[in-house]
Each structure stands twice: as C-alpha cells, then as structure tokens.
Design a protein around this motif. Structure first.
Motif, PDB file in Angstrom:
ATOM      1  N   ILE A  31       0.864  -1.180   0.000  1.00 56.10           N
ATOM      2  CA  ILE A  31       0.000   0.000   0.000  1.00 56.10           C
ATOM      3  C   ILE A  31       0.898   1.226   0.000  1.00 56.10           C
ATOM      4  N   LEU A  32       0.717   2.091  -0.988  1.00 55.50           N
ATOM      5  CA  LEU A  32       1.497   3.318  -1.094  1.00 55.50           C
ATOM      6  C   LEU A  32       0.686   4.472  -0.542  1.00 55.50           C
ATOM      7  N   VAL A  33       1.271   5.219   0.388  1.00 55.25           N
ATOM      8  CA  VAL A  33       0.559   6.295   1.076  1.00 55.25           C
ATOM      9  C   VAL A  33       1.355   7.595   0.939  1.00 55.25           C
ATOM     10  N   PRO A  34       0.691   8.756   1.104  1.00 51.96           N
ATOM     11  CA  PRO A  34       1.405  10.033   0.986  1.00 51.96           C
ATOM     12  C   PRO A  34       2.256  10.378   2.201  1.00 51.96           C
ATOM     13  N   ALA A  35       1.932   9.825   3.353  1.00 51.66           N
ATOM     14  CA  ALA A  35       2.699  10.109   4.575  1.00 51.66           C
ATOM     15  C   ALA A  35       2.688   8.865   5.451  1.00 51.66           C
ATOM     16  N   LYS A  36       3.792   8.595   6.071  1.00 51.23           N
ATOM     17  CA  LYS A  36       3.922   7.413   6.919  1.00 51.23           C
ATOM     18  C   LYS A  36       3.197   7.631   8.243  1.00 51.23           C
ATOM     19  N   PRO A  37       2.271   6.754   8.618  1.00 49.06           N
ATOM     20  CA  PRO A  37       1.622   6.890   9.927  1.00 49.06           C
ATOM     21  C   PRO A  37       2.627   6.734  11.061  1.00 49.06           C
ATOM     22  N   ALA A  38       2.363   7.428  12.148  1.00 49.51           N
ATOM     23  CA  ALA A  38       3.257   7.318  13.305  1.00 49.51           C
ATOM     24  C   ALA A  38       3.288   5.893  13.840  1.00 49.51           C
ATOM     25  N   GLU A  39       2.182   5.187  13.696  1.00 47.92           N
ATOM     26  CA  GLU A  39       2.088   3.809  14.183  1.00 47.92           C
ATOM     27  C   GLU A  39       2.046   2.848  12.993  1.00 47.92           C
ATOM     28  N   ALA A  40       2.902   3.070  12.016  1.00 46.71           N
ATOM     29  CA  ALA A  40       2.886   2.285  10.779  1.00 46.71           C
ATOM     30  C   ALA A  40       3.083   0.797  11.050  1.00 46.71           C
ATOM     31  N   ILE A  41       3.954   0.457  12.001  1.00 46.60           N
ATOM     32  CA  ILE A  41       4.226  -0.955  12.286  1.00 46.60           C
ATOM     33  C   ILE A  41       2.974  -1.650  12.798  1.00 46.60           C
ATOM     34  N   ILE A  42       2.222  -0.953  13.654  1.00 46.05           N
ATOM     35  CA  ILE A  42       0.999  -1.545  14.195  1.00 46.05           C
ATOM     36  C   ILE A  42      -0.033  -1.731  13.094  1.00 46.05           C
ATOM     37  N   VAL A  43      -0.178  -0.721  12.228  1.00 51.62           N
ATOM     38  CA  VAL A  43      -1.134  -0.816  11.115  1.00 51.62           C
ATOM     39  C   VAL A  43      -0.752  -1.977  10.203  1.00 51.62           C
ATOM     40  N   GLU A  44       0.544  -2.124   9.913  1.00 50.00           N
ATOM     41  CA  GLU A  44       0.987  -3.228   9.062  1.00 50.00           C
ATOM     42  C   GLU A  44       0.683  -4.581   9.709  1.00 50.00           C
ATOM     43  N   GLU A  45       0.873  -4.677  11.007  1.00 50.50           N
ATOM     44  CA  GLU A  45       0.593  -5.943  11.694  1.00 50.50           C
ATOM     45  C   GLU A  45      -0.896  -6.284  11.616  1.00 50.50           C
ATOM     46  N   LEU A  46      -1.751  -5.263  11.813  1.00 49.33           N
ATOM     47  CA  LEU A  46      -3.195  -5.519  11.756  1.00 49.33           C
ATOM     48  C   LEU A  46      -3.612  -5.946  10.352  1.00 49.33           C
ATOM     49  N   LEU A  47      -3.134  -5.229   9.325  1.00 44.73           N
ATOM     50  CA  LEU A  47      -3.496  -5.581   7.952  1.00 44.73           C
ATOM     51  C   LEU A  47      -2.933  -6.942   7.566  1.00 44.73           C
ATOM     52  N   SER A  48      -1.751  -7.262   8.067  1.00 49.80           N
ATOM     53  CA  SER A  48      -1.166  -8.575   7.777  1.00 49.80           C
ATOM     54  C   SER A  48      -2.006  -9.691   8.393  1.00 49.80           C
ATOM     55  N   GLU A  49      -2.520  -9.463   9.605  1.00 45.87           N
ATOM     56  CA  GLU A  49      -3.404 -10.453  10.226  1.00 45.87           C
ATOM     57  C   GLU A  49      -4.683 -10.615   9.419  1.00 45.87           C
ATOM     58  N   LEU A  50      -5.257  -9.502   8.929  1.00 49.34           N
ATOM     59  CA  LEU A  50      -6.500  -9.579   8.153  1.00 49.34           C
ATOM     60  C   LEU A  50      -6.267 -10.297   6.825  1.00 49.34           C
ATOM     61  N   ARG A  51      -5.125 -10.047   6.197  1.00 49.76           N
ATOM     62  CA  ARG A  51      -4.839 -10.646   4.890  1.00 49.76           C
ATOM     63  C   ARG A  51      -4.352 -12.077   5.000  1.00 49.76           C
ATOM     64  N   GLY A  52      -3.670 -12.388   6.084  1.00 52.04           N
ATOM     65  CA  GLY A  52      -3.092 -13.709   6.243  1.00 52.04           C
ATOM     66  C   GLY A  52      -1.675 -13.815   5.748  1.00 52.04           C
ATOM     67  N   SER A  53      -1.097 -12.705   5.300  1.00 53.56           N
ATOM     68  CA  SER A  53       0.301 -12.666   4.873  1.00 53.56           C
ATOM     69  C   SER A  53       0.803 -11.238   5.008  1.00 53.56           C
ATOM     70  N   LYS A  54       2.080 -11.036   4.732  1.00 53.47           N
ATOM     71  CA  LYS A  54       2.727  -9.754   4.983  1.00 53.47           C
ATOM     72  C   LYS A  54       2.129  -8.635   4.126  1.00 53.47           C
TER      73      LYS A  54
END
Length: 650
Positions: A321-344
C-alpha cells in the motif's frame, strides 16, 4: 456543558496497559473513541487545563460527561477494537470517511452452486467476490460482455435460470456461445466452477498465463489443420486483448498495490485510491471526510487504512500500500493488515520512479474530488440556508446575514499596500460587487491603520449614498446608469481576515461613523477561530459546521482577490521602474508595453522584433528596452497577509 474535572477518573484508577477508551455525552451516546499504548498518560492528557488543549479537543471534552475504557493485550488489538467501536457507535468527533459517490462493483456469487457474474453496488455480502470498484457500470458490462466468449459462465438472474431449467432450453447467451448453459446440463457444476475460477483469476490480474495458453492452443490447432478451432481461439485472443487494452499498464513490474492520494484543508479531507492489480489499474474510488479533530496527515492515513480494509475480504487487501505520509504507528497498522490478509502487508511512501509518479496522479484526482465536492456543497440551497442560520445563532445576530462583506489587506515588504472587499449574498459570491482599494497611507509598519482606512472609506461611501435617500429609503439604483449602487447596501455581517486586533480596529471605525449596529467578526486562519469585538475568548464553531465553512470560503476569496490585485500592481510598477532610464519612452508607450506583455518576465523573454511590434516603438527604442530589461536585476519580493503573517512570493 460539563467541566472535564467533574468526570475525571480518580488518581491511580486508570490502568497503564494498552486499551481503547470512549467519551460519552450526558445522554450516554459515544462521541469519541480512541486508543492508547498506555491508557493512563493518554487519558490524563485530556484532563489538563482546558486553555492548554487544542480548541477542537477542548470542545470534545466539554461536550462529554463520562469516560470509560477497555484493556487489551497488544497495540494491534487496540487498533482493531478501536475500528470496531467506531463502526458500531459512529462517534461525531472521529473522522468518518464517506464515499463521494456510489461506485459499482463486478461481483461473482461464489456461494451459489452455479456462480453468477453481475454488477453490484452498496454493501458487500459474504460469499461474493468483488472486483473494482469501477467508475461506471457500463464499463463493467462492456468488459464482461467481451470476456464471456472466453469464460462462458452464468450471468443471468435467478428467475431466468430457473425458467430455463423448467423448459429445458437455454437463453440467447447459451445459443451464441457466451454461456456454457449449466441450466440445461451442458456442463457439470465442477466444470462451470472451473470456468468461474479462470474468470476470477483473469480479473485478479493473472492475465499472461491465459493469453499464452490460448496462443499455444491456436497455433496447435492451425498445425493440425483444425482451422475452425484456430479461428475461434484467435477471436478469443482478440477478446482478451480488447479487455486488457481498457486497463492501461501503470507499473511495469506487474505489482499488486493500492495507491492512496490525500488532500486536506482546514475543514475537509479528500482521499482517492487506485487499485492496481498485475500492474494495471483495476478500479478507482474516492472519499471525503470532515476534519473534526487536529489529526496530522499521518493520523489521517492511519485512520483511513483501518476504515478501508477493516471490513474487506482478505484477498481484497494487497501486499503493498502506497501512502502520501507514513503513519506514526505504521508498524501496528501493518501488523493488523497482515493479520486480516493472512500474509505480509507493507505500507510505505514512494520516493521515486513509476510508483511516485502514479501517486502524484492519484493525488491530483483527490484534489479534483475536493474541488467538485466544495462546488456542490457551496451551490446547494439547503446547505447555504443552514450555514446562514448557524452564523445567526452562533454570533447572536438579529437576523441571518444575507449579505456578508470580507476585507483583507496585503502588502509587499511594507510597500504597495492594497486591500480587497468581497461580497457574498445568500451564501454565494457576488463578484460584480467586489472592490479593490489602494491604501493611501503607505506606512507598512501599521497594519491596523490600513484596515481602519479601508473600512472607513467603504462605509463613508455608504453614508454618502444613504444621504441620497428618497421617501422609500436609500436609492439602491443609480438614476444615471441604471446599475446597482454597490456601496449603498449595508452588510448584515462584516468579516475581517485576522484576530481580535483587526476586529477592534474595524469596530472603532464603524462606531466613529455612527454605524455600531453593523456586526463585525474576525476569522483567524491558524485555528479557524471566530473573534467578536466584545469577547475575550473566540467562538469555536464545530469543524463540521456549514457556517464555519461559509466563513472560510469568504475569507479565502478575499485573500485571493487581494493577492491578485497586488500582483497586478507589482507587475505594472516593476515595468515602469525598469523602463525609467529608456530615452524617448513616455507614459503612453509604457502603457502600450503593459497591454502587450503584462509583466517584466514576459518583456524580458521577448525579442527585439516582438517589442518593435508594439505601436509607437521602433527598432532603436526596442533595442534600448531590451537592453534595459536584460540588465535589470532585483531581489525577489513577497506579498504578506497582514492578519496571519502568511508570506507568498509574487
């Protein structure tokens, strides 16, 4: 409104673990949902001195009457629970992205025995796979019509399918080869399911395998002299290529990625998403949201990602996912989306190359979305009436301000001071009533004096034209020209671009002229505060307020009009100053040059022959002019908005 100290939890009662909290109003309704890595410091920050809080946060905590929380194990769980509560309670102080229009999807009902392909809108249903969204429903139908000859799956409604089963006769699509006719048993459920799987794989971006397979079968049929089958496969290959041509390649690496563009202003946020699958744009979608808090761009991106993908099927979430600005909690967002998708899943900001270029395109689409949204919002009669009524109530006016005048002052490093007056009637700009002012007292050290002068000059004209009143009141129409007398109308509200000092200056001038009954307010740009002359604290209108939105548009229009006037005067003065030493060049020829070129920059770029084409200027004079502008140098100048201190190079 309750004071935050009245419902503040007791010391030590708030836990230090990660969790999610809810603020409720006096009726028990949830008005804000938030999450925290540690609940105690986060919640304690809301109960400090209200004067230290951001105005929008202060509005939230004074509207609330209680707060509760739930402890979770990790920050990822907190993010997931926050999304669930926002979706359940729809709190008014959380940013809520809403579609800027209803987008059609290509849907495949995988839960049916014989899955069907169709166009769908609205909420998604379980057991159905979606592709898109698309800009237009006809685009989906054209694509499906082309692909059905290659993937002859069912596309009819349940009623048509059951009737065909009863009469044991397929519909027209079955006869022309665009349906495998499972209704009459031409294919088994397993064979039809295989066709559906191929169709879904093709729509998901796995296109090259099908193209190569059909090409191979086509050449094999030709070699075996089965020309009829080869011709049919050739037509199938052409159908696939036509479907692919509708989707331009934007990423050469064939990536599966969602590209997000975001544009924001003090009141609203617009977001656009391009869904890229197999390197091709498969769909586009847009959202608009009211800014109800002081979130940063990174916070807005984080909230949007959770809201967008929180309710999606796992296969709808891309790997990148390409975004205009990196969220302060980007690692947490990535972990949540990875859990929803089932992969990285990775969330990153593109820095260069095709992906950076594509995101710039998406951002331009977001800008256009915001412009269209604002235009529709400004032109809606009901919305305009609501805005005027909100201003009347919030500012305690005797009646709705049907005519609003706004004043802005700009200068060039303390010189060339100009001012603008813009007029809005019934919530719409009345450009024929706009006026420009050249400040006579060019003392750049006193910005308030410029505001006093322009207010005084405008309302002295009002008094002068009112003196011509007849039995029926002021003469609003000039008897000589038959046109409206622009200064004869008294405004229902005067808006000055600035804070309390500008408001006091304007009020004092009106009082000296005996016009104390005309209300004056100031709109400070930094926090969008509305200042009244007789109040120490500003009025804070809700971020979703139509009244605040109208004031902002009036203020921004006054600023634009003043800057435009300033640039025009600067161009003229620069031309005159550069050409002072050219012999034989008088005022009339200078004006002719201004009409022809308009600015020093354009004059400097012109050739001697082009300059000589100006009436009254020969080749010798043209050469002198060319040498003068070529040798002229000067430091860059800026226009300064005196109320906000905003500096703009002009």
């Amino acid at each position: 409104m309750a004071h935050p100290q009245s419902y503040r939890p007791a010391p030590g009662e708030i836990p230090t673990q990660p969790g999610v909290y809810r603020f409720r109003d006096s009726t028990g309704r949830v008005i804000y949902v938030g999450k925290a890595k540690s609940l105690r410091p986060r919640l304690s920050s809301y109960f400090q001195d209200i004067g230290n809080l951001h105005p929008r946060t202060a509005t939230m905590v004074t509207t609330a009457a209680s707060v509760d929380w739930t402890v979770v194990g990790t920050e990822v769980e907190a993010l997931a629970l926050e999304y669930s509560w926002i979706k359940e309670y729809e709190p008014r102080f959380n940013v809520k992205y809403r579609d800027d229009k209803s987008y059609p999807w290509l849907a495949v009902t995988l839960s049916d025995e014989y899955p069907r392909v169709m166009v769908g809108r609205g909420a998604k249903r379980k057991g159905t796979r979606y592709f898109g969204p698309y800009g237009h429903a006809w685009a989906i139908r054209e694509t499906v019509d082309v692909l059905l000859r290659v993937f002859p799956m069912r596309s009819c409604s349940n009623g048509v399918f059951k009737r065909a089963e009863q009469i044991d006769r397929p519909c027209l699509l079955g006869y022309i080869g665009k349906c495998s006719a499972p209704c009459v048993g031409r294919v088994t459920p397993e064979e039809h399911r295989a066709i559906v799987d191929d169709f879904c794989s093709f729509m998901a971006g796995q296109t090259q395998g099908f193209v190569r397979r059909i090409e191979k079968d086509m050449y094999a049929a030709s070699d075996s002299l089965d020309f009829e089958r080869a011709a049919r496969l050739r037509d199938d290959l052409g159908a696939l290529n036509r479907a692919l041509e509708k989707q331009s390649i934007v990423l050469g690496d064939g990536a599966d990625v969602d590209v997000i563009g975001l544009v924001e202003d003090p009141l609203e946020v617009a977001v656009q998403v391009f869904h890229v699958r197999g390197g091709r744009v498969k769909g586009q979608r847009g959202w608009v949201a009211d800014r109800v808090d002081d979130s940063t761009t990174g916070d807005l991106v984080s909230n949007f990602l959770v809201q967008l993908y929180g309710s999606e099927e796992p296969d709808a979430i891309p790997k990148e996912i390409l975004v205009p600005a990196k969220p302060a909690e980007a690692i947490i967002v990535e972990e949540l989306l990875s859990e929803l998708r089932g992969s990285k899943v990775s969330v990153r900001v593109p820095q260069r190359g095709d992906k950076k270029t594509l995101q710039e395109t998406v951002t331009r689409n977001a800008e256009q979305t915001l412009v269209i949204h604002k235009t529709k919002r400004a032109s809606d009669l009901t919305t305009r009436n609501q805005a005027l009524e909100e201003l009347r109530d919030a500012l305690e006016l005797a009646e709705a301000p049907l005519r609003i005048e706004c004043y802005d002052v700009s200068h060039l490093q303390g010189t060339e001071i100009v001012a603008s007056m813009v007029v809005f009637e019934d919530g719409l700009a009345r450009k024929s009533a706009y006026r420009r002012f050249i400040i006579r007292d060019q003392d750049g050290s006193d910005d308030l004096a410029a505001m006093r002068e322009v207010i005084g000059r405008r309302f002295k004209r009002l008094i002068d034209e009112t003196r011509d009143a007849g039995e029926d009141g002021p003469l609003l129409i000039d008897p000589d020209t038959g046109r409206p007398r622009g200064f004869a109308y008294a405004p229902g509200l005067v808006v000055v671009d600035g804070g309390q000092p500008q408001v006091i200056a304007a009020t004092e001038v009106l009082a000296e002229l005996g016009l104390s009954d005309i209300p004056v307010v100031g709109l400070a740009k930094r926090l969008e505060e509305v200042w009244l002359p007789d109040q120490e604290d500003p009025v804070i209108l809700p971020r979703s307020s139509e009244g605040l939105y109208l004031l902002q548009r009036v203020r921004d229009e006054a600023h634009r009009f003043a800057i435009t006037h300033h640039r025009n005067r600067r161009s003229k003065s620069m031309v005159e100053s550069v050409l002072d030493g050219v012999p034989g060049l008088g005022e009339i020829r200078r004006k002719a040059l201004m009409v022809r070129f308009g600015s020093v920059r354009k004059l400097r770029a012109a050739t001697v022959e082009e300059i000589a084409q100006v009436p009254g200027i020969g080749m010798r004079t043209a050469e002198a002019i060319r040498n003068a502008v070529a040798d002229g140098t000067g430091s860059p100048r800026v226009a300064v908005n005196t109320a906000t201190g905003e500096v703009e190079e002009v």
